[in-house]
Design an enzyme around this catalytic site. Structure first.
Site, PDB file in Angstrom:
ATOM      1  N   ARG A  69       0.803  -1.223   0.000  1.00  0.00           N
ATOM      2  CA  ARG A  69       0.000   0.000   0.000  1.00  0.00           C
ATOM      3  C   ARG A  69       0.837   1.275   0.000  1.00  0.00           C
ATOM      4  NH1 ARG A  69      -2.249  -3.658   3.399  1.00  0.00           N
ATOM      5  NH2 ARG A  69      -4.013  -4.757   2.506  1.00  0.00           N
ATOM      6  N   GLU A 106       4.774 -11.636  14.340  1.00  0.00           N
ATOM      7  CA  GLU A 106       4.231 -12.299  15.526  1.00  0.00           C
ATOM      8  C   GLU A 106       4.714 -13.745  15.607  1.00  0.00           C
ATOM      9  OE1 GLU A 106      -0.082 -13.025  17.707  1.00  0.00           O
ATOM     10  OE2 GLU A 106       0.006 -11.987  15.785  1.00  0.00           O
TER      11      GLU A 106
END
Length: 182
Positions: A69, A106
């Site tokens: 993006r 994560e």
């Protein structure tokens, strides 16, 4: 959603153009969908204009956009401020010789890459992405640029997930955001 610069009347329109999708891509995630912002031509233009107004005349020679993006917001900003656009991509997406930087996720790690020679020592860069969450990707972009002698002037994002405290990981590098999701 709250916004960082409450004095600009364009920011509430930008914030309202961002769709929040609960439980995407997995349960518990509140996905900040910018595709609805891109469909609103005035909100999209205002987003670009706010960044351009901030960075015009700041002697920035590089706008580094983080995949994917950052590729939407970076090029029009780069053109408007007279800077080159440098894509920072996921591994194995750029042809030719690249330099890479690994960062933690994560569960595991990932990398971003840019072309060798895309930037020169002493250049001044803006790093742009649509959103900052934990800050891992932006930190990797900063490290990658600094490794080759580029001064990162600031990072800029449309949205900040403030509760994830990604801003704190950026160290001395300033962060500018338009909309803070709380």
């Amino acid at each position: 959603m709250a916004f960082e610069d409450g004095t600009d009347p364009r920011i509430p329109k930008i914030a309202s153009a961002i769709r929040v999708i609960p439980n995407f891509p997995k349960p518990g995630i509140m996905f900040q969908d910018i595709t609805t912002l891109l469909l609103d031509t005035q909100a999209f233009k205002d987003t670009i204009d706010l960044f351009v107004e901030r960075y015009k005349g700041k002697d920035i020679s590089v706008v580094a956009g983080v995949e994917a993006r950052g590729f939407i917001f970076g090029p029009p900003i780069a053109l408007a401020i007279g800077a080159k656009f440098v894509p920072m991509r996921k591994p194995k997406k750029l042809p030719g010789e690249v330099i890479s930087e690994e960062y933690s996720l994560e569960y595991g790690t990932d990398k971003i890459e840019m072309h060798v020679g895309a930037v020169q020592p002493g250049e001044r860069a803006l790093v742009i992405d649509d959103l900052i969450a934990t800050g891992g990707t932006l930190c990797a972009a900063i490290r990658l640029l600094e490794r080759v002698g580029v001064k990162v002037v600031e990072c800029a994002c449309v949205i900040e997930l403030a509760e994830l405290k990604g801003r704190e990981k950026l160290g001395e590098t300033p962060l500018f955001v338009l909309v803070s999701s709380t």
